[in-house]
Design an enzyme around this catalytic site. Structure first.
Site, mmCIF file in Angstrom:
data_model
loop_
_atom_site.group_PDB
_atom_site.id
_atom_site.type_symbol
_atom_site.label_atom_id
_atom_site.label_comp_id
_atom_site.label_asym_id
_atom_site.label_seq_id
_atom_site.Cartn_x
_atom_site.Cartn_y
_atom_site.Cartn_z
ATOM 1 C CB SER A 227 45.687 4.878 -4.619
ATOM 2 O OG SER A 227 45.845 4.024 -3.747
ATOM 3 C CG ASP A 448 53.273 4.234 -3.826
ATOM 4 O OD1 ASP A 448 52.736 3.861 -2.449
ATOM 5 O OD2 ASP A 448 52.658 4.857 -4.526
ATOM 6 C CG HIS A 476 50.007 6.275 -2.033
ATOM 7 N ND1 HIS A 476 50.163 5.366 -3.102
ATOM 8 C CD2 HIS A 476 48.456 6.111 -1.608
ATOM 9 C CE1 HIS A 476 49.133 4.759 -3.335
ATOM 10 N NE2 HIS A 476 48.151 5.323 -2.506
#
Length: 509
Positions: A227, A448, A476
């Site tokens: 991320s 995602d 995610h």
């Protein structure tokens, strides 16, 4: 909402075993090099023998760790902590120094070097997360020391503090004066952490990463970013291309684009994930509606009702803002979708405790009612990473677009969070070009919500040295999804130096 909710995702999926290897790579096969892996890796600047063995960190038993429930956690005997000093201001390297807190799990087998993690945020504690997540990456831990850290401005590394403003802001109802609250929040951050605010941000954290590389004794940095960690890794590769070892960027975030563009892309991602949740809920037998459209209406009506009537939960209240966070939090991972169904069903009946607990997991609220620096650190780093300071007109325009795309995230805010921030921002962290680096594996998930797939394709192109892997499943964080295909591709690259094939694809797990 760049952050990755690893505490939640790890509890639900990774610790159940998705960090293990095994199974065929299916459509995403590993690409063998022309020569043996070690020689080929060395030729591309990705030597398997990256460790010089001259690390300078004084490792010792960890203290003060926090568990996924926000309570103190007893350290595993295999986990060690340490710290290094770095300049507060890299323009004055001989000036004030700050401590960076590090954590390590030593390799259990023939050691290649260290593998440094950033699990997301910005603002997440790598120290607390690796202590929790180490088992999910045990396959990589056979050859690497698993290392993470609290980035500058986070928790133990000169963490940004803002008085009691986090609680005040989160508990405020939708009719509150958001402009006033944000001014007060910014003023409290300046009062408590004014010295560090001008020096947080991703570019300085990338410089810190290179100091960590030296401190653990590695010739090149081997790195796993998730991320926001993909942003940090991309900036590191931009500034230190020759020091790039084996890099994996999972759930890629492209920092370019405007505030409005980023917000709309994420709103679209969450809207798609809510639709996927609704279909899955109906397929399993859903308490929220007879068809996906009905499920979505139930969730939207619940959140909208919190605007005028927050739900009492003991001495607290599930406000609009907390309700929004409670809904989007379990959308981050398919394994936590049942939590969303149960929490919304309870809230519809008047019990908001489960949604409030989900929101608390997002905000870093501890069992004693205090907060980690997660939200204040996120604010400080995000504002440092952009020169944009959107005002009322920009905020209104974004809210209008979000209302049409994903009304659950619609707010009545009249200003953005950085509008009153006391430290200037810079666009330096938006420049991405890793020309001259070793190949960088970039992973994007088609489902995602927080870092939609389009960012993986664009970040791969901007890096110029990126190798794209597509995961067709939900959630995610592809490596933590349970996909044996993704796990095999990543482990094969990090452990053996064999890159995935061009345009490798892994099906939904």
């Amino acid at each position: 909402m760049k952050k990755t909710l690893l505490t939640l995702a790890l509890c639900a999926t990774a610790l159940a075993g998705c960090g293990t290897t095994g199974g065929p790579a299916e459509r995403g096969t590993a690409k063998s090099t022309e020569r043996p892996a070690e020689k080929a890796a060395k030729g591309t600047g990705t030597s398997t023998a990256t460790s010089t063995g001259t690390g300078t960190v004084a490792w010792s038993t960890c203290t003060g760790l926090t568990g996924p429930d926000g309570k103190p956690a007893a350290p595993d005997p295999a986990v060690e902590c340490g710290k290094i000093k770095v300049p507060l201001d890299y323009a004055e390297p001989g000036g004030d120094q700050i401590d960076l807190a590090l954590i390590r799990v030593k390799a259990t087998g023939d050691r290649l070097g260290s593998l440094v993690f950033n699990f997301g945020g910005p603002g997440g504690s790598g120290v607390d997360t690796l202590a929790l997540a180490a088992r999910a990456f045990a396959g990589l831990g056979t050859r690497y020391d698993l290392v993470s850290f609290d980035p500058r401005g986070v928790e133990r590394s000169a963490g940004v503090k803002c008085g009691d403003q986090i609680e005040r802001y989160l508990s405020a109802g939708s009719g509150s004066d958001s402009d006033k609250l944000l001014r007060q929040f910014a003023a409290a951050c300046q009062k408590d952490s004014g010295k560090v605010l001008p020096h947080v941000g991703t570019v300085n954290s990338a410089r810190d990463l290179d100091r960590i590389r030296l401190a653990v004794g590695d010739e090149r940095l081997n790195y796993f970013g998730l991320s926001y960690g993909t942003h940090l890794g991309a900036v590191y590769a931009t500034h230190f291309p020759k020091n790039v070892g084996r890099f994996v960027l999972d759930s890629a975030y492209d920092p370019t684009g405007t505030f409005e563009e980023r917000a709309v892309i994420q709103a679209t991602g969450f809207a798609r994930s809510l639709d996927a949740f609704a279909k899955d809920c109906v397929a399993r037998g859903c308490d929220l509606g007879a068809d996906p459209a009905a499920v979505r209406r139930t969730v939207e009506r619940l959140v909208d009702g919190l605007r005028t009537k927050p739900l009492k939960v003991g001495e607290r209240a599930l406000t609009l803002g907390l309700g929004q966070l409670g809904v989007i939090t379990p959308l981050y991972a398919k394994a936590t979708w049942p939590m969303l169904e149960e929490a919304v069903a309870s809230a519809v009946k008047g019990d908001g405790a489960a949604l409030l607990a989900l929101a608390d997991s997002y905000t870093g609220r501890r069992a004693d009612g205090t907060y980690s620096t997660l939200l204040s650190s996120m604010q400080a780093i995000s504002c440092a990473d952009s020169a944009e300071r959107p005002g009322r007109a920009e905020a209104a325009a974004v809210n209008r677009r979000i209302r049409k795309i994903f009304p659950i995230l619609f707010t009545d805010e009249t200003v953005t969070a950085c509008a009153h921030w006391p430290a200037a921002g810079s666009n330096d962290a938006k420049r991405i070009d890793a020309t001259g680096s070793a190949p960088i594996v970039v992973i994007g998930g088609k489902g995602d919500p927080a870092t939609p797939y389009r960012w993986a394709t664009s970040l791969t192109a901007r890096l110029r040295t990126g190798v794209l892997v597509t995961y067709e499943g939900e959630g995610h964080g592809a490596y933590l999804s349970g996909s044996t295909c993704v796990t095999r591709l990543v482990d094969t690259y990090l452990l053996n130096g064999r890159l995935p094939t061009e345009n490798a694809t892994c099906p939904a797990s």
